[in-house]
Design an enzyme around this catalytic site. Structure first.
Site, PDB file in Angstrom:
ATOM      1  N   HIS A 308       0.853  -1.183   0.000  1.00 47.37           N
ATOM      2  CA  HIS A 308       0.000   0.000   0.000  1.00 47.37           C
ATOM      3  C   HIS A 308       0.886   1.229   0.000  1.00 47.37           C
ATOM      4  O   HIS A 308       1.943   1.233   0.629  1.00 47.37           O
ATOM      5  CB  HIS A 308      -0.904   0.008   1.246  1.00 47.37           C
ATOM      6  N   ASP A 366      -7.998  -5.479   0.346  1.00 47.04           N
ATOM      7  CA  ASP A 366      -8.500  -6.297  -0.757  1.00 47.04           C
ATOM      8  C   ASP A 366      -8.094  -7.753  -0.665  1.00 47.04           C
ATOM      9  O   ASP A 366      -8.613  -8.588  -1.404  1.00 47.04           O
ATOM     10  CB  ASP A 366      -8.012  -5.721  -2.094  1.00 47.04           C
TER      11      ASP A 366
HETATM   12  N1  CMC Z   1       4.074  -7.601  -4.766  1.00 51.96           N
HETATM   13  C1  CMC Z   1       5.409  -7.560  -4.977  1.00 51.96           C
HETATM   14  N2  CMC Z   1       6.156  -6.459  -4.865  1.00 51.96           N
HETATM   15  C2  CMC Z   1       5.535  -5.328  -4.505  1.00 51.96           C
HETATM   16  C3  CMC Z   1       4.158  -5.277  -4.267  1.00 51.96           C
HETATM   17  C4  CMC Z   1       3.415  -6.478  -4.409  1.00 51.96           C
HETATM   18  N3  CMC Z   1       2.103  -6.492  -4.200  1.00 51.96           N
HETATM   19  N4  CMC Z   1       3.785  -4.022  -3.936  1.00 51.96           N
HETATM   20  C5  CMC Z   1       4.906  -3.295  -3.970  1.00 51.96           C
HETATM   21  N5  CMC Z   1       5.978  -4.082  -4.317  1.00 51.96           N
HETATM   22  C6  CMC Z   1       7.361  -3.646  -4.410  1.00 51.96           C
HETATM   23  C7  CMC Z   1       7.566  -2.787  -5.663  1.00 51.96           C
HETATM   24  O1  CMC Z   1       7.929  -3.573  -6.775  1.00 51.96           O
HETATM   25  C8  CMC Z   1       8.658  -1.853  -5.220  1.00 51.96           C
HETATM   26  O2  CMC Z   1       9.878  -2.558  -5.313  1.00 51.96           O
HETATM   27  P1  CMC Z   1      11.261  -1.747  -5.611  1.00 51.96           P
HETATM   28  O3  CMC Z   1      11.456  -0.815  -4.462  1.00 51.96           O
HETATM   29  O4  CMC Z   1      12.291  -2.841  -5.674  1.00 51.96           O
HETATM   30  O5  CMC Z   1      11.043  -1.046  -6.915  1.00 51.96           O
HETATM   31  C9  CMC Z   1       8.376  -1.634  -3.721  1.00 51.96           C
HETATM   32  O6  CMC Z   1       7.642  -2.801  -3.296  1.00 51.96           O
HETATM   33  C10 CMC Z   1       7.563  -0.392  -3.423  1.00 51.96           C
HETATM   34  O7  CMC Z   1       6.338  -0.481  -4.149  1.00 51.96           O
HETATM   35  P2  CMC Z   1       5.738   0.673  -5.071  1.00 51.96           P
HETATM   36  O8  CMC Z   1       4.997   0.059  -6.207  1.00 51.96           O
HETATM   37  O9  CMC Z   1       6.799   1.677  -5.394  1.00 51.96           O
HETATM   38  O10 CMC Z   1       4.741   1.338  -4.033  1.00 51.96           O
HETATM   39  P3  CMC Z   1       3.537   2.230  -4.421  1.00 51.96           P
HETATM   40  O11 CMC Z   1       3.208   2.991  -3.200  1.00 51.96           O
HETATM   41  O12 CMC Z   1       3.788   2.993  -5.667  1.00 51.96           O
HETATM   42  O13 CMC Z   1       2.385   1.150  -4.782  1.00 51.96           O
HETATM   43  C11 CMC Z   1       0.569  -0.345  -4.619  1.00 51.96           C
HETATM   44  C12 CMC Z   1       1.421   0.712  -3.895  1.00 51.96           C
HETATM   45  C13 CMC Z   1      -0.679  -0.641  -3.778  1.00 51.96           C
HETATM   46  C14 CMC Z   1       0.099   0.202  -5.989  1.00 51.96           C
HETATM   47  C15 CMC Z   1       1.400  -1.615  -4.803  1.00 51.96           C
HETATM   48  O14 CMC Z   1       1.802  -2.115  -3.552  1.00 51.96           O
HETATM   49  C16 CMC Z   1       0.648  -2.683  -5.582  1.00 51.96           C
HETATM   50  O15 CMC Z   1       0.617  -2.643  -6.813  1.00 51.96           O
HETATM   51  N6  CMC Z   1       0.023  -3.682  -4.852  1.00 51.96           N
HETATM   52  C17 CMC Z   1      -0.786  -4.685  -5.499  1.00 51.96           C
HETATM   53  C18 CMC Z   1      -2.127  -4.112  -5.894  1.00 51.96           C
HETATM   54  C19 CMC Z   1      -3.036  -3.909  -4.693  1.00 51.96           C
HETATM   55  O16 CMC Z   1      -3.191  -4.784  -3.857  1.00 51.96           O
HETATM   56  N7  CMC Z   1      -3.680  -2.731  -4.644  1.00 51.96           N
HETATM   57  C20 CMC Z   1      -4.673  -2.435  -3.624  1.00 51.96           C
HETATM   58  C21 CMC Z   1      -4.331  -1.258  -2.799  1.00 51.96           C
HETATM   59  S1  CMC Z   1      -5.403  -1.158  -1.373  1.00 51.96           S
HETATM   60  C22 CMC Z   1      -6.928  -0.699  -2.007  1.00 51.96           C
HETATM   61  C23 CMC Z   1      -6.997   0.727  -2.300  1.00 51.96           C
HETATM   62  O17 CMC Z   1      -6.840   1.546  -1.365  1.00 51.96           O
HETATM   63  O18 CMC Z   1      -7.247   1.069  -3.486  1.00 51.96           O
END
Ligand code: CMC
Length: 431
Positions: A308, A366
């Protein structure tokens, strides 16, 4: 409440400029950089708004490190246990929990608006039967502004209130109609003798041919799903609603924009994606393989329902959702549900894995909500629609707050331009 506590000094090209630093009631302070361009000729660069507060708000507070979520100061754990969804709607919109008289008046007002204009029913026939419900919701909610002209004046407080009530009241009807249309069953009119969530279950699962009484345990579970998803401060869809509203667009159009944003798999679409992922993994023996893929930089696969932007601890909503999952599966005699077992195992393995520990990736709301919704009989394709139904109150409350904020301005981010410098158009033959 904002107070100026300190001053931040930025030095650029040998010149120092000061900016006020404000404190809110809790949470990180903010540096007011509105005068930055005027003073320095530079902008800030912050793709994804990772360090930018775009507004003041007194609705929802999240402490991502602690895993804390407050609506108007009340912890989500207390609201989920002691209140129903319409109480929470009243709280989010008005700032205080209702007393009995206020609650009765509020629920009566909402119930008087549960039906949709009969002509709107024909809109559904324009969609393909297999259309994704979110496509239908974006279209139908946007179309509400073509029907309710008497609540479109955003400068009129009564219009704003009526539009808010219409949206809260009609969303369950609109979502249930999208489902009924998809499966080819007749639309069910709302039943105002039922609670908000029980009525939604009636419109989803009843048919004119049989008597239907919603199961109270399942109604309570649905109500909890709605409460947990009701608001989440300045997330992508809420910011979309605010940005749309900042131009003076009507509330129906703004909420339609929010629904469009919510649809994406990184936001509201994650519950659908998570359930599909669990089905694809299929068996505990394959968990390791998927964890490995999630950690692989060259693989775009992510563990859906994990991670998140704000929570760097267990999402408090996920804890409550896991509890609800137990209750629903027990009620339905599904305690051995293989997907639930798989989810528990996946969570356990991921929480012990160095990659997830180091990056502070925990289950989000989720991760379990899809399993609960599936058990309630809600089809996977409609999960994000349920999220939109729940989040409508959050969008409305935030939109209202924005309209009443004297500092509100049309949203207009700037950019770091990296394209071609000025050049001349060449004749076609020379290109
Ligand atoms: N599985 C594997 N790696 C992950 C995941 C995951 N679910 N989420 C983040 N990472 C890694 C990402 O690759 C990155 O790695 P690095 O630092 O090596 O590049 C690191 O963790 C930081 O992640 P980020 O993508 O830069 O973080 P963000 O804040 O931009 O993204 C997120 C947050 C929710 C979009 C992401 O965690 C994600 O895509 N999760 C899966 C989708 C999901 O479950 N979304 C629901 C969110 S809760 C409901 C809502 O409020 O809408």
């Amino acid at each position: 409440m904002t107070t100026q506590q300190r001053t931040a000094t930025l030095t650029i090209d040998g010149k120092s400029v000061d900016f006020p630093v404000y404190s809110g009631s809790i949470g990180p302070d903010v540096i007011d950089i509105r005068s930055l361009y005027g003073k320095t000729g530079t902008f800030t660069y912050d793709p994804g708004f990772q360090s930018t507060a775009a507004c003041k708000s007194s609705i929802t507070y999240i402490d991502g490190d602690k895993g804390e979520l407050l609506y108007r100061g009340y912890p989500i754990e207390q609201l989920a246990v002691h209140c129903d969804f319409l109480e929470v709607c009243y709280l989010l919109k008005n700032g205080e929990l209702p007393n009995q008289a206020q609650y009765d008046d509020w629920t009566n007002r909402v119930k008087r608006h549960t039906m949709v204009h009969e002509q709107l029913v024909r809109f559904y026939q324009g969609f393909r039967r297999d259309a994704h419900p979110m496509a239908i919701l974006v279209g139908v909610v946007g179309a509400l502004s073509a029907f309710y002209h008497d609540s479109l004046d955003i400068n009129n407080p009564e219009h704003r209130l009526v539009a808010a009530i219409r949206l809260i009241a009609k969303m369950p009807t609109i979502v249930a109609m999208a489902y009924k249309y998809n499966i080819g069953q007749p639309f069910m009119y709302p039943r105002n003798d039922l609670s908000y969530s029980a009525n939604f279950m009636h419109m989803m699962f009843a048919t004119p041919a049989e008597k239907y009484e919603p199961n109270p345990v399942l109604v309570r579970a649905l109500d909890r799903i709605l409460i947990l998803h009701a608001d989440h401060e300045q997330n992508a869809s809420t910011s979309t609603v605010r940005l749309s509203g900042s131009s003076g667009a009507n509330p129906f159009a703004c909420i339609a924009a929010g629904i469009a944003c919510l649809w994406g798999p990184a936001h509201g679409g994650a519950n659908e994606a998570c359930l599909k992922m669990l089905e694809e993994i299929g068996d505990v023996s394959r968990v390791g393989q998927y964890i490995k893929r999630a950690k692989d930089k060259n693989d775009s696969f992510k563990l859906m329902g994990f991670g998140h932007r704000v929570y760097k601890n267990y999402d408090p909503r996920a804890k409550l959702m896991r509890e609800t999952c137990h209750e629903v599966l027990n009620e339905l005699g599904l305690h051995d549900d293989p997907l639930f077992k798989l989810a528990i195992e996946l969570e356990k393995i991921a929480l012990e894995d160095d990659y997830f520990v180091e990056k502070k990736l925990y289950p989000n709301v989720d991760f379990y909500s899809g399993i609960v919704q599936r058990a309630l009989g809600i089809p996977t394709q409609l999960f994000t629609g349920i999220f939109a139904l729940a989040r409508t109150i959050g969008w409305i409350a935030q939109w209202h707050e924005m309209i009443g904020d004297p500092e509100n301005k049309i949203g207009r981010p700037r950019q770091l331009y990296v394209g071609a410098q000025q050049r001349d158009v060449q004749p076609m033959a020379n290109r």
